[in-house]
Design an enzyme around this catalytic site. Sequence first.
Site, PDB file in Angstrom:
ATOM      1  N   LEU C  15       0.811  -1.012   0.001  1.00  0.00           N
ATOM      2  CA  LEU C  15       0.007   0.030   0.099  1.00  0.00           C
ATOM      3  C   LEU C  15       0.688   1.190   0.113  1.00  0.00           C
ATOM      4  O   LEU C  15       0.680   2.166  -0.537  1.00  0.00           O
ATOM      5  CB  LEU C  15      -0.962  -0.123   1.169  1.00  0.00           C
ATOM      6  CG  LEU C  15      -1.977  -1.147   1.313  1.00  0.00           C
ATOM      7  CD1 LEU C  15      -2.787  -0.789   2.445  1.00  0.00           C
ATOM      8  CD2 LEU C  15      -2.557  -1.468  -0.152  1.00  0.00           C
ATOM      9  N   LEU C  53      11.474   1.217  12.616  1.00  0.00           N
ATOM     10  CA  LEU C  53      10.294   1.767  13.343  1.00  0.00           C
ATOM     11  C   LEU C  53      10.550   1.496  14.808  1.00  0.00           C
ATOM     12  O   LEU C  53      10.012   2.525  15.799  1.00  0.00           O
ATOM     13  CB  LEU C  53       8.918   1.264  12.954  1.00  0.00           C
ATOM     14  CG  LEU C  53       8.288   1.949  11.531  1.00  0.00           C
ATOM     15  CD1 LEU C  53       7.312   1.009  11.353  1.00  0.00           C
ATOM     16  CD2 LEU C  53       7.746   3.237  12.062  1.00  0.00           C
ATOM     17  N   PHE C  72       2.108   3.889   7.643  1.00  0.00           N
ATOM     18  CA  PHE C  72       1.624   2.634   7.293  1.00  0.00           C
ATOM     19  C   PHE C  72       2.798   1.384   7.344  1.00  0.00           C
ATOM     20  O   PHE C  72       2.559   0.420   7.040  1.00  0.00           O
ATOM     21  CB  PHE C  72       1.626   2.569   5.620  1.00  0.00           C
ATOM     22  CG  PHE C  72       0.138   3.256   5.278  1.00  0.00           C
ATOM     23  CD1 PHE C  72      -0.366   4.446   5.703  1.00  0.00           C
ATOM     24  CD2 PHE C  72      -0.629   2.496   4.468  1.00  0.00           C
ATOM     25  CE1 PHE C  72      -1.687   4.816   5.222  1.00  0.00           C
ATOM     26  CE2 PHE C  72      -1.887   2.873   4.168  1.00  0.00           C
ATOM     27  CZ  PHE C  72      -2.384   3.992   4.559  1.00  0.00           C
ATOM     28  N   GLY C  73       3.621   1.720   7.921  1.00  0.00           N
ATOM     29  CA  GLY C  73       4.666   0.784   8.350  1.00  0.00           C
ATOM     30  C   GLY C  73       4.427  -0.215   9.417  1.00  0.00           C
ATOM     31  O   GLY C  73       4.031   0.175  10.622  1.00  0.00           O
ATOM     32  N   HIS C 114      -8.953  -5.690  11.856  1.00  0.00           N
ATOM     33  CA  HIS C 114      -8.702  -6.813  12.608  1.00  0.00           C
ATOM     34  C   HIS C 114      -8.632  -6.203  14.164  1.00  0.00           C
ATOM     35  O   HIS C 114      -8.587  -7.056  15.267  1.00  0.00           O
ATOM     36  CB  HIS C 114      -7.373  -7.524  12.096  1.00  0.00           C
ATOM     37  CG  HIS C 114      -7.235  -8.077  11.065  1.00  0.00           C
ATOM     38  ND1 HIS C 114      -8.231  -9.004  10.712  1.00  0.00           N
ATOM     39  CD2 HIS C 114      -6.986  -7.869   9.716  1.00  0.00           C
ATOM     40  CE1 HIS C 114      -8.329  -9.295   9.305  1.00  0.00           C
ATOM     41  NE2 HIS C 114      -7.506  -8.865   9.006  1.00  0.00           N
ATOM     42  N   TYR C 137      -1.686  -9.108  15.669  1.00  0.00           N
ATOM     43  CA  TYR C 137      -1.697  -8.188  14.698  1.00  0.00           C
ATOM     44  C   TYR C 137      -3.025  -7.196  14.985  1.00  0.00           C
ATOM     45  O   TYR C 137      -2.514  -5.933  14.885  1.00  0.00           O
ATOM     46  CB  TYR C 137      -1.844  -8.914  13.460  1.00  0.00           C
ATOM     47  CG  TYR C 137      -1.998  -8.132  12.293  1.00  0.00           C
ATOM     48  CD1 TYR C 137      -1.058  -6.973  11.587  1.00  0.00           C
ATOM     49  CD2 TYR C 137      -3.108  -7.322  11.589  1.00  0.00           C
ATOM     50  CE1 TYR C 137      -1.015  -6.308  10.604  1.00  0.00           C
ATOM     51  CE2 TYR C 137      -3.209  -6.624  10.710  1.00  0.00           C
ATOM     52  CZ  TYR C 137      -2.075  -6.005  10.169  1.00  0.00           C
ATOM     53  OH  TYR C 137      -2.242  -5.042   8.783  1.00  0.00           O
ATOM     54  N   LYS C 141      -3.358  -2.723  16.438  1.00  0.00           N
ATOM     55  CA  LYS C 141      -4.013  -1.713  15.789  1.00  0.00           C
ATOM     56  C   LYS C 141      -4.907  -1.309  17.251  1.00  0.00           C
ATOM     57  O   LYS C 141      -4.971   0.048  17.176  1.00  0.00           O
ATOM     58  CB  LYS C 141      -4.973  -2.266  14.906  1.00  0.00           C
ATOM     59  CG  LYS C 141      -4.256  -2.861  13.646  1.00  0.00           C
ATOM     60  CD  LYS C 141      -3.156  -2.177  12.997  1.00  0.00           C
ATOM     61  CE  LYS C 141      -2.714  -2.816  11.916  1.00  0.00           C
ATOM     62  NZ  LYS C 141      -1.517  -1.823  11.330  1.00  0.00           N
ATOM     63  N   SER C 166      -9.907  -4.888   3.428  1.00  0.00           N
ATOM     64  CA  SER C 166      -8.790  -5.633   2.701  1.00  0.00           C
ATOM     65  C   SER C 166      -8.574  -4.967   1.303  1.00  0.00           C
ATOM     66  O   SER C 166      -9.416  -4.552   0.618  1.00  0.00           O
ATOM     67  CB  SER C 166      -9.368  -7.274   2.428  1.00  0.00           C
ATOM     68  OG  SER C 166     -10.362  -7.085   1.580  1.00  0.00           O
ATOM     69  N   ARG C 174     -15.600 -13.101   0.888  1.00  0.00           N
ATOM     70  CA  ARG C 174     -15.521 -12.045   1.862  1.00  0.00           C
ATOM     71  C   ARG C 174     -15.123 -10.656   1.247  1.00  0.00           C
ATOM     72  O   ARG C 174     -15.500  -9.698   1.695  1.00  0.00           O
ATOM     73  CB  ARG C 174     -14.430 -12.438   2.770  1.00  0.00           C
ATOM     74  CG  ARG C 174     -14.190 -11.306   3.869  1.00  0.00           C
ATOM     75  CD  ARG C 174     -13.168 -11.764   4.918  1.00  0.00           C
ATOM     76  NE  ARG C 174     -12.977 -10.687   5.976  1.00  0.00           N
ATOM     77  CZ  ARG C 174     -11.955  -9.883   5.803  1.00  0.00           C
ATOM     78  NH1 ARG C 174     -10.921 -10.336   4.694  1.00  0.00           N
ATOM     79  NH2 ARG C 174     -11.491  -9.044   6.638  1.00  0.00           N
TER      80      ARG C 174
END
Lengths: 280, 280, 280, 280, 280, 280
Positions: C15, C53, C72-73, C114, C137, C141, C166, C174
Amino acid sequence: MKLKKLVLTGAAGRLGSYLREPLAAMCDELVSTDLVDDIGTLYAGERYAKADLASYDQIFPLLEGADMVIHFGAIVDEKPFEELLGPNFIGSYNIWEAAHQHGVRRVVYASSIHAVGMHKKADFIGIDAPHKPDTFYGLAKCFTEDLGSMYWDKRQLESVHLRILSAAQVNNSRALGSWLSYDDLIQLVTRAIDTPSVGFAVIYGVSNNDRCPVDNAKASFLGYRPKDNAEEFAEKVLAEEGPVDITDPGQMCHGGPFAKVDLGQSGLAQMNVVDDKKTT
Amino acid sequence: MKLKKLVLTGAAGRLGSYLREPLAAMCDELVSTDLVDDIGTLYAGERYAKADLASYDQIFPLLEGADMVIHFGAIVDEKPFEELLGPNFIGSYNIWEAAHQHGVRRVVYASSIHAVGMHKKADFIGIDAPHKPDTFYGLAKCFTEDLGSMYWDKRQLESVHLRILSAAQVNNSRALGSWLSYDDLIQLVTRAIDTPSVGFAVIYGVSNNDRCPVDNAKASFLGYRPKDNAEEFAEKVLAEEGPVDITDPGQMCHGGPFAKVDLGQSGLAQMNVVDDKKTT
Amino acid sequence: MKLKKLVLTGAAGRLGSYLREPLAAMCDELVSTDLVDDIGTLYAGERYAKADLASYDQIFPLLEGADMVIHFGAIVDEKPFEELLGPNFIGSYNIWEAAHQHGVRRVVYASSIHAVGMHKKADFIGIDAPHKPDTFYGLAKCFTEDLGSMYWDKRQLESVHLRILSAAQVNNSRALGSWLSYDDLIQLVTRAIDTPSVGFAVIYGVSNNDRCPVDNAKASFLGYRPKDNAEEFAEKVLAEEGPVDITDPGQMCHGGPFAKVDLGQSGLAQMNVVDDKKTT
Amino acid sequence: MKLKKLVLTGAAGRLGSYLREPLAAMCDELVSTDLVDDIGTLYAGERYAKADLASYDQIFPLLEGADMVIHFGAIVDEKPFEELLGPNFIGSYNIWEAAHQHGVRRVVYASSIHAVGMHKKADFIGIDAPHKPDTFYGLAKCFTEDLGSMYWDKRQLESVHLRILSAAQVNNSRALGSWLSYDDLIQLVTRAIDTPSVGFAVIYGVSNNDRCPVDNAKASFLGYRPKDNAEEFAEKVLAEEGPVDITDPGQMCHGGPFAKVDLGQSGLAQMNVVDDKKTT
Amino acid sequence: MKLKKLVLTGAAGRLGSYLREPLAAMCDELVSTDLVDDIGTLYAGERYAKADLASYDQIFPLLEGADMVIHFGAIVDEKPFEELLGPNFIGSYNIWEAAHQHGVRRVVYASSIHAVGMHKKADFIGIDAPHKPDTFYGLAKCFTEDLGSMYWDKRQLESVHLRILSAAQVNNSRALGSWLSYDDLIQLVTRAIDTPSVGFAVIYGVSNNDRCPVDNAKASFLGYRPKDNAEEFAEKVLAEEGPVDITDPGQMCHGGPFAKVDLGQSGLAQMNVVDDKKTT
Amino acid sequence: MKLKKLVLTGAAGRLGSYLREPLAAMCDELVSTDLVDDIGTLYAGERYAKADLASYDQIFPLLEGADMVIHFGAIVDEKPFEELLGPNFIGSYNIWEAAHQHGVRRVVYASSIHAVGMHKKADFIGIDAPHKPDTFYGLAKCFTEDLGSMYWDKRQLESVHLRILSAAQVNNSRALGSWLSYDDLIQLVTRAIDTPSVGFAVIYGVSNNDRCPVDNAKASFLGYRPKDNAEEFAEKVLAEEGPVDITDPGQMCHGGPFAKVDLGQSGLAQMNVVDDKKTT
């Protein structure tokens, strides 16, 4: 922390009369005001000043140096809009504006269930139910609550709006749910004063009645825990009252008889009930 | 079904001017009224009558025989309470009371986002968000909405309250979300008139903007589906506007500049924005 | 208003790679960073800096003078907690803390469905659904969203959390609901940057799919209006996919295969789906 | 049903110390653990084991064969993220992961109001209010609650998260609402243990204070009914406390002084309040 | 994935007739059933079997080997309870029980707005509004929805309940909001079949009408996006319809004329409206 | 106000037997009915009439001149649908229809938690939770509640639906939350009768148990305040009960063992619990 000065409006009214003594005890100076010439013997620290709520000039000087105003003054019956405009609408503006000009910290206001009186009893309304007034009398309560909200948001003037359900004698089945005893009224006003920080708050003024139809949960931080319960009158009241008309708004709505009265018509005589409180 | 008679208040104002033509086309007779002596060339079926909203005697005769009143008249700026009391508060009472006396069926009212202007934009408020006025101007909108609610519940006088967000030119980032185009305004007023049964209804007046911050879902039965979208102005507006103060209530609240203006102070000059609509 | 400096983390990921060009066009200087040595040809105004990071010292200097960070990393797969701790947890702290120290105004963060993946699809969750992570994961978030909330409340550092559903190819049923196209991703990131004031905001990153199972209504003020629709792939995808196990959490929950995978186990190989985005 | 083995972390802390005796009485074997060398005289069935929460290897063997873990260990003050990372974040992971590996049935966790401390007191938050941490200390509580949610959804490891408001002496007006007495703490922990099935549950740890500002309704099935009431201290506390700053987040928010403290700065000295509980 | 066998009940009815062709195209074998002797020319793969829904013995063999049942059979008018008991109540039980016995995966059911017909139009009801039937006809829909909920929770038999608003011609103002076009009906049934996993789901069957008064948001995962809009008929319909009685339940309630009809009385003749669908 | 005539169905059942005496004391004439030949010694004013609920002709004459019906008759166990159809479904219809025909004012109905038994205990459901029956037994309760709603909306026949949780002995951990004592049952029925106006009301029948898992807040106007508390049995019950299966629906759902029993299978023997009430 003892307060320096409190101002009580509607001091000659039914509820106001009851508040004079406890309020006088909470502060160095209590200024009681109403439309009558005289309210009789004064309590220690109390001073009486006749003033018309509808007159900013009469109200303004009374609030100088006050910590809080306990605003119970108003016409306490349904009347034509023109009659309520002065004391109940403009009167509220005068109190808030004068309070702001003098740096008063908080207004404690006698609002009423009639601000939301057209909601159904089967809807267990909370303090955030949308306004749904049943009379011009109730509309003035809506107006004042919105005014209080605005003065808090824009000018950090705190207020607590006590939506009293009914403070009269328990002589009908509605009052089994709506009764506010005098002791509980005094607790309620005390909490509205002694809570350190309130912002803009609304709370129902009702005792710990089994049949209480409103929800104070969201005002929990104020710590109001009523002690009295109208259920002690239930057997007698229910025995005397005949079957009701189950489709009557006066039965189904929170406002009771005010939910049914014609707008602008006096509700007291016709209903044989002394609602809420009285200035004169 | 063509209507016999409509009454439009605020006919000389910015929004009122735009409504005269479409309203005239919906009825046999349109009575337009405002404070000015003359509103220029009349449309077919239109009649102009100068009248002061604050005067019940001037308003009363105009409503005789009307099907509906389109009530857009008011002072359209923040002003001291005393200045707004006549046209914006008492004026609303006069309209509803006269409508009731004449058996008028419905009032369509130009309410405003300023009735709820202190809510935060990040709160996607619906039409049932509690009142949270940002100005005396907004407080008059709250008062009128509650009045309309009561006349419906007690007297079966219908009303639709159009909470207009902003109907001015799109020249700042707030307007990217709040813009109401004239075409969408006309659709909105048309739906408020042609829906067969409305009871008491509230709806936001805003175009189909990508950045629209309010929720009309609960007014879906009215069938208002705006077509215009302020996003076409986004690139230009955002390019010209410098960084904002992210803690400014004028940025964070629905009321925009009115959320920040001092109570009773004119909001127009200082903000360089012509908000909403104008009677003169 | 053109921005002076933006920082993009995860610039070598799937992305991130797509975002470099549009981000470079929005600012005078784009600093792209990732773990790889080189990300190929740079866009006008773009500079590449390799950094980990998990290392505050490597991250800190990159943010100097930046207006915003597009973060976004991360490791973009389910892994044992110990492996995610550095890049996905501590990495977020490093970004926010460095941003605060440098007076950066806003962080735009690639969060994920998620974070709420164990909610059921039949629950049309909004942006304020409680956290309900499906994996370590997703837990990272949740952690970062709460961190962003706190830095806004306590330090007025704005953030927008894009909960991407997604962003891979639509090759299973899905994805008919969860797909985010690249064009819509770019619109989403653009809105997260150009909205003048955002405070702390959460929004789902999903295209305008007929079968979209989440609710962005409360993020309306951000103005994100996706254009693409996975329904164009429906016929083919549904024809190829056999009957599903209707009691499988992977079918019933928003997290899809992550709702079913064992904690700490890689979800990619076993599921034949490249979820979300990738740093390397 | 008597339990075979319980593990108590933070056993040397203020709250942990109080729990040792009642916990020892509920099981055949109580393993108490903390960072100190010695916790004094042991209760019947109690065993002490020094261990560092941040070390999986030290924690893992302690949980073997345990029915439940009572996890009260943590640094109990606001500190920089780096200092809390080991005991408060990784420590929680270690407890849950070790519990899962050993087939432990349930973790009872000392969470805190600081997980939601930036919510306003006037918002009577329930147990499902979104996270809104006020400090890194609170952020660790959010992290652990989300971790517990995930281990329940994915691995059927139960947990009860006790969001303690304040367990210190009642010496300020905030504590009139937030106080948790020791007897009520013990009742709360007992209910968290003896309720047969809990899944993932959150509950506020607060006594039956008149001024309690949070809502445990949705945790009713746990059967926690506090008996003590801080109102007995109200008169004294309110008399001693001067007027407050009504716009101070420390007054308006659930987190109290933590809502105001700088992130990463110790909150104890400056606030003269011992919040929550203490490991050493 | 092509289905092997579908069963359609009410195949001779108005809506059933329209569904035969598209359903036949989705499967190898379509078994159509109704009370009539013959339904005319059959589509490829279609077989007709006369059967009485009220008879388990007649229904049972038809479902053998079916993937799904599309259950549109019922008396489609308000009738006395005794008349509806067989086809509308027991008939539903027979379908679900036979489906369970044969291992059928899903039932798609023609429910109706009349299951919630006494809710007010001004209440934008979602799919989770409590039941509030307007007729015995609606009561049968409530019964069947609850039955479907139970078979899913206890036996993992999926079902989708299509609450059709009105599928008749648009010849009155109510239908401007409630119309379901045939194309949209087919899309709706298709989604109810092709969505891989549905559990127990409810969705309103209504076109994309401007005046649509119900909320399908929580059924978004089903991907139903209607294309038709009754607004094209608005001008004509509104011009022909005279003023309505604004206090008539038939105007104010979702059920329309059924909200007003006497229980057990046929609603069709008196109302000049063919509601919903018809078996014979 | 003393009532003239009451009718009690299920008078020979376990709960019905307890109600005969208090009901007889409230009215001039109590007609008790059930399937047995004889219910033993009658109370003053009581008359017994054998009748089958499934027969309208047997039920109709009993209700003549009655003020209210107390409808506790039904098969009180899970049974195949065919067995429950007569007494539990058609029986309810017979009662409401006969009541309507005779102008009876109100039906007080023994509904059950099993109308919502598949909701999770951790969901503190209110009286407006959607139906989610756990058995055919519960489905009949759903049917009757919807029937009562309709007769109120369409015919102004009032009803109160008492969702009894469990009225058996407290001998398992579920009953610590769900117990309804006989004294509280009598209070509940008394309130359902003496409240002047009830419309259509639902209320949970449960004592003041510490572990009570349901929410009666919205039925507050009925004034039901239970006095008994199953916590007195907690120590003994919990000591005797072994560890439970935490993923068992019988543990997690409000319906308890009925949430787990196979549809149509008797729940009593297998569960060693006499649920609710009994006709014979």
